[in-house]
Design a protein around this motif. Structure first.
Motif, PDB file in Angstrom:
ATOM      1  N   ARG A 185     -17.835 -13.437 -33.582  1.00  0.00           N
ATOM      2  CA  ARG A 185     -18.364 -12.884 -34.477  1.00  0.00           C
ATOM      3  C   ARG A 185     -17.169 -11.783 -35.240  1.00  0.00           C
ATOM      4  O   ARG A 185     -17.200 -11.472 -36.532  1.00  0.00           O
ATOM      5  CB  ARG A 185     -19.792 -11.980 -34.211  1.00  0.00           C
ATOM      6  CG  ARG A 185     -20.722 -12.955 -33.746  1.00  0.00           C
ATOM      7  CD  ARG A 185     -21.815 -12.018 -33.269  1.00  0.00           C
ATOM      8  NE  ARG A 185     -22.800 -13.021 -32.513  1.00  0.00           N
ATOM      9  CZ  ARG A 185     -23.245 -12.876 -31.457  1.00  0.00           C
ATOM     10  NH1 ARG A 185     -22.431 -11.957 -30.678  1.00  0.00           N
ATOM     11  NH2 ARG A 185     -24.056 -13.608 -30.713  1.00  0.00           N
ATOM     12  N   ALA A 186     -16.555 -11.039 -34.511  1.00  0.00           N
ATOM     13  CA  ALA A 186     -15.542  -9.918 -35.044  1.00  0.00           C
ATOM     14  C   ALA A 186     -14.528 -10.867 -35.641  1.00  0.00           C
ATOM     15  O   ALA A 186     -14.119 -10.244 -36.680  1.00  0.00           O
ATOM     16  CB  ALA A 186     -14.969  -9.244 -33.780  1.00  0.00           C
ATOM     17  N   GLU A 187     -14.081 -11.732 -35.185  1.00  0.00           N
ATOM     18  CA  GLU A 187     -12.847 -12.617 -35.778  1.00  0.00           C
ATOM     19  C   GLU A 187     -13.339 -12.934 -37.109  1.00  0.00           C
ATOM     20  O   GLU A 187     -12.518 -12.834 -38.170  1.00  0.00           O
ATOM     21  CB  GLU A 187     -12.484 -13.804 -34.942  1.00  0.00           C
ATOM     22  CG  GLU A 187     -11.421 -14.524 -35.517  1.00  0.00           C
ATOM     23  CD  GLU A 187     -11.055 -15.639 -34.458  1.00  0.00           C
ATOM     24  OE1 GLU A 187      -9.825 -16.353 -34.687  1.00  0.00           O
ATOM     25  OE2 GLU A 187     -11.893 -16.238 -33.935  1.00  0.00           O
ATOM     26  N   ARG A 188     -14.334 -13.559 -37.074  1.00  0.00           N
ATOM     27  CA  ARG A 188     -14.965 -13.908 -38.623  1.00  0.00           C
ATOM     28  C   ARG A 188     -15.058 -12.826 -39.533  1.00  0.00           C
ATOM     29  O   ARG A 188     -14.542 -12.938 -40.632  1.00  0.00           O
ATOM     30  CB  ARG A 188     -16.376 -14.513 -38.568  1.00  0.00           C
ATOM     31  CG  ARG A 188     -16.375 -16.050 -37.940  1.00  0.00           C
ATOM     32  CD  ARG A 188     -17.528 -16.687 -38.163  1.00  0.00           C
ATOM     33  NE  ARG A 188     -18.639 -16.092 -37.221  1.00  0.00           N
ATOM     34  CZ  ARG A 188     -19.181 -16.247 -36.151  1.00  0.00           C
ATOM     35  NH1 ARG A 188     -18.240 -17.158 -35.355  1.00  0.00           N
ATOM     36  NH2 ARG A 188     -20.209 -15.811 -35.399  1.00  0.00           N
ATOM     37  N   ALA A 189     -15.687 -11.689 -39.261  1.00  0.00           N
ATOM     38  CA  ALA A 189     -15.694 -10.592 -40.084  1.00  0.00           C
ATOM     39  C   ALA A 189     -14.250  -9.942 -40.471  1.00  0.00           C
ATOM     40  O   ALA A 189     -14.133  -9.604 -41.694  1.00  0.00           O
ATOM     41  CB  ALA A 189     -16.531  -9.440 -39.325  1.00  0.00           C
ATOM     42  N   LEU A 190     -13.318  -9.814 -39.308  1.00  0.00           N
ATOM     43  CA  LEU A 190     -12.105  -9.381 -39.794  1.00  0.00           C
ATOM     44  C   LEU A 190     -11.298 -10.211 -40.603  1.00  0.00           C
ATOM     45  O   LEU A 190     -10.676  -9.918 -41.426  1.00  0.00           O
ATOM     46  CB  LEU A 190     -11.453  -9.019 -38.502  1.00  0.00           C
ATOM     47  CG  LEU A 190     -11.910  -7.947 -37.519  1.00  0.00           C
ATOM     48  CD1 LEU A 190     -11.432  -7.771 -36.142  1.00  0.00           C
ATOM     49  CD2 LEU A 190     -11.721  -6.652 -38.353  1.00  0.00           C
ATOM     50  N   GLY A 191     -11.491 -11.379 -40.223  1.00  0.00           N
ATOM     51  CA  GLY A 191     -10.895 -12.673 -41.295  1.00  0.00           C
ATOM     52  C   GLY A 191     -11.262 -12.557 -42.606  1.00  0.00           C
ATOM     53  O   GLY A 191     -10.618 -12.466 -43.841  1.00  0.00           O
ATOM     54  N   THR A 192     -12.626 -12.397 -42.804  1.00  0.00           N
ATOM     55  CA  THR A 192     -13.120 -12.020 -44.048  1.00  0.00           C
ATOM     56  C   THR A 192     -12.609 -10.641 -44.757  1.00  0.00           C
ATOM     57  O   THR A 192     -12.258 -10.969 -46.072  1.00  0.00           O
ATOM     58  CB  THR A 192     -14.582 -11.878 -44.178  1.00  0.00           C
ATOM     59  OG1 THR A 192     -15.286 -13.173 -43.690  1.00  0.00           O
ATOM     60  CG2 THR A 192     -15.241 -11.856 -45.487  1.00  0.00           C
ATOM     61  N   SER A 193     -12.406  -9.916 -44.191  1.00  0.00           N
ATOM     62  CA  SER A 193     -11.719  -8.677 -44.774  1.00  0.00           C
ATOM     63  C   SER A 193     -10.463  -8.732 -45.025  1.00  0.00           C
ATOM     64  O   SER A 193      -9.964  -8.673 -46.230  1.00  0.00           O
ATOM     65  CB  SER A 193     -11.854  -7.445 -43.658  1.00  0.00           C
ATOM     66  OG  SER A 193     -11.352  -6.173 -44.087  1.00  0.00           O
ATOM     67  N   LEU A 194      -9.490  -9.563 -44.332  1.00  0.00           N
ATOM     68  CA  LEU A 194      -8.101  -9.899 -44.606  1.00  0.00           C
ATOM     69  C   LEU A 194      -8.094 -10.677 -45.869  1.00  0.00           C
ATOM     70  O   LEU A 194      -7.207 -10.384 -46.738  1.00  0.00           O
ATOM     71  CB  LEU A 194      -7.697 -10.521 -43.520  1.00  0.00           C
ATOM     72  CG  LEU A 194      -7.211  -9.398 -42.509  1.00  0.00           C
ATOM     73  CD1 LEU A 194      -6.596 -10.230 -41.317  1.00  0.00           C
ATOM     74  CD2 LEU A 194      -6.136  -8.498 -42.811  1.00  0.00           C
ATOM     75  N   LYS A 195      -9.113 -11.824 -45.859  1.00  0.00           N
ATOM     76  CA  LYS A 195      -9.200 -12.498 -47.120  1.00  0.00           C
ATOM     77  C   LYS A 195      -9.336 -11.961 -48.257  1.00  0.00           C
ATOM     78  O   LYS A 195      -9.020 -12.007 -49.543  1.00  0.00           O
ATOM     79  CB  LYS A 195     -10.065 -13.763 -46.861  1.00  0.00           C
ATOM     80  CG  LYS A 195      -9.522 -14.925 -45.792  1.00  0.00           C
ATOM     81  CD  LYS A 195     -10.591 -15.910 -45.980  1.00  0.00           C
ATOM     82  CE  LYS A 195     -10.195 -17.074 -44.721  1.00  0.00           C
ATOM     83  NZ  LYS A 195     -11.442 -17.846 -44.483  1.00  0.00           N
ATOM     84  N   THR A 196     -10.436 -10.837 -48.289  1.00  0.00           N
ATOM     85  CA  THR A 196     -10.818 -10.266 -49.507  1.00  0.00           C
ATOM     86  C   THR A 196      -9.814  -9.032 -50.025  1.00  0.00           C
ATOM     87  O   THR A 196      -9.532  -8.938 -51.400  1.00  0.00           O
ATOM     88  CB  THR A 196     -12.123  -9.329 -48.974  1.00  0.00           C
ATOM     89  OG1 THR A 196     -13.060 -10.252 -48.622  1.00  0.00           O
ATOM     90  CG2 THR A 196     -12.646  -8.598 -50.367  1.00  0.00           C
TER      91      THR A 196
END
Length: 386
Positions: A24-35
């Motif tokens: 879950r953390a990986e998905r949230a952080l990955g979304t942050s980096l994409k944004t």
């Protein structure tokens, strides 16, 4: 917001020992980096913490160095990178990074955390008194009961590692009074009670600690305590639980090869342990892995090669400055098997002088080997231990 959410998942996983939060953390952080790909220091810091939690120290180093480059004056960028360097066995880089951290001007509220980080590095260097001073000061300056409890638990751990059982128990008990959820203190209390021969109290304390945080490594401790008590059925049940918990964490991306290697070496298939730990050492050649691989090779009957890794784990010039009774025991038993009795005797005596109760399972083995060699441990601590 995504970076904050990701960091919160990592923190919750650390508190609960539930690795299910890490994807879950990986998905949230990955979304942050994409944004926001550029200069997203919060997401990079979160990815560093996530990688450390998964024992992926190469990734932690990569993200941590990026975060530090963007915010060289932010103290919180340094500790995760130090953890990554230690995991990779790059102790020179870890010490250099600590020196830079200590040179920063930090706010009074942040100083306890900086001192605690310094304490951990000093411990790894073998500077026990410096480590204790830093951690004691951190506890005195802590801003919240939870922070003070964490630092008190650290002081207790230093006392435990030296075999100072009354002091260790006092520190762990106070930490739990300050924060009943302090996981390190709960485990430390259980371990210390077992060492004092208060077996029933120790088993209760282990159960309480594992109910709060069902950690696989602590489960392994409990299993070995049961084995030392000749409660074979209880021990086997706990060993199986270690395997299940480690495999569950691995399915969520955690590198559990070190723990599984240790489990196989002593309570399973030593050859499988060697295979696992060789691969782990190639990826992440830290002191803990060197020690575990050396011991696995010994258990598999490869003592000449085992000694090379056990020596690395106890050689100050290679980073093995920490005074570890278990590491000394491993090296001593390997040398005992190789009939290098002089060195074996020194290592085993050192293990028991550093902490006479370092393991309910292995401390008696050390004493038996010394008795076989015609020596009884005793006397003051040698100068290099003080």
């Amino acid at each position: 917001a995504w970076a904050v959410l990701g960091a919160a998942y990592v923190a919750r996983s650390a508190r609960t020992a539930d690795a299910a939060d890490l994807p879950r953390a990986e998905r949230a952080l990955g979304t942050s980096l994409k944004t926001r790909a550029a200069k997203n220091t919060e997401a990079l810091a979160g990815m560093t913490a996530l990688a450390n939690a998964r024992r992926d120290f190469a990734a932690a180093k990569r993200y941590g160095e990026q975060a530090l480059k963007l915010t060289p004056k932010r103290w919180s960028a340094y500790p995760p990178l130090i953890d990554a360097y230690n995991g990779l066995g790059d102790y020179t880089a870890a010490r250099s990074t600590l020196d830079k951290l200590m040179a920063l001007r930090t706010a009074p509220a942040d100083r306890p955390a900086v001192m605690a980080r310094a304490s951990a590095v000093y411990r790894d260097r073998g500077w026990r008194e410096d480590a204790l001073a830093q951690l004691t000061d951190a506890a005195a300056a802590a801003g919240t009961p939870a922070e003070q409890a964490a630092y008190r638990a650290g002081v207790g751990q230093l006392a435990w590692e030296r075999g100072e059982l009354p002091e260790a128990l006092a520190q762990f008990t106070e930490a739990l009074r300050l924060d009943p959820a302090e996981a390190t203190a709960g485990t430390g209390k259980a371990r210390t009670l077992a060492a004092q021969g208060r077996t029933a109290d120790a088993l209760t304390a282990y159960d309480e600690a594992l109910a709060k945080r069902p950690d696989a490594e602590v489960t392994l401790e409990l299993a070995e305590l049961y084995e030392s008590l000749h409660r074979t059925q209880d021990a086997e049940a706990q060993y199986e639980l270690v395997r299940k918990r480690a495999e569950k964490a691995a399915s969520d991306g955690v590198d559990e090869e070190l723990l599984l290697g240790r489990l196989e070496a002593d309570h399973g298939d030593p050859q499988e342990a060697v295979t696992r730990l060789r691969a782990e050492y190639r990826r992440q050649p830290g002191i803990e892995v060197a020690d575990a691989l050396g011991w696995a090779l010994h258990r598999a009957g490869e003592d000449e090669e085992a000694l090379k890794f056990a020596t690395t784990a106890t050689d100050k010039t290679k980073g093995g400055g920490v005074r570890s009774a278990l590491h000394d025991f491993h090296r001593g038993m390997i040398e005992y098997e190789l009939e290098r009795y002089g060195s074996a005797r020194r290592q085993l005596e050192d293990a028991l002088l550093v902490n006479p109760a370092f393991s309910p399972l292995w401390a008696p083995e050390a004493r038996a080997a010394l008795t076989d060699m015609g020596e009884v441990t005793g006397g003051p601590l040698p100068a290099d231990v003080l």
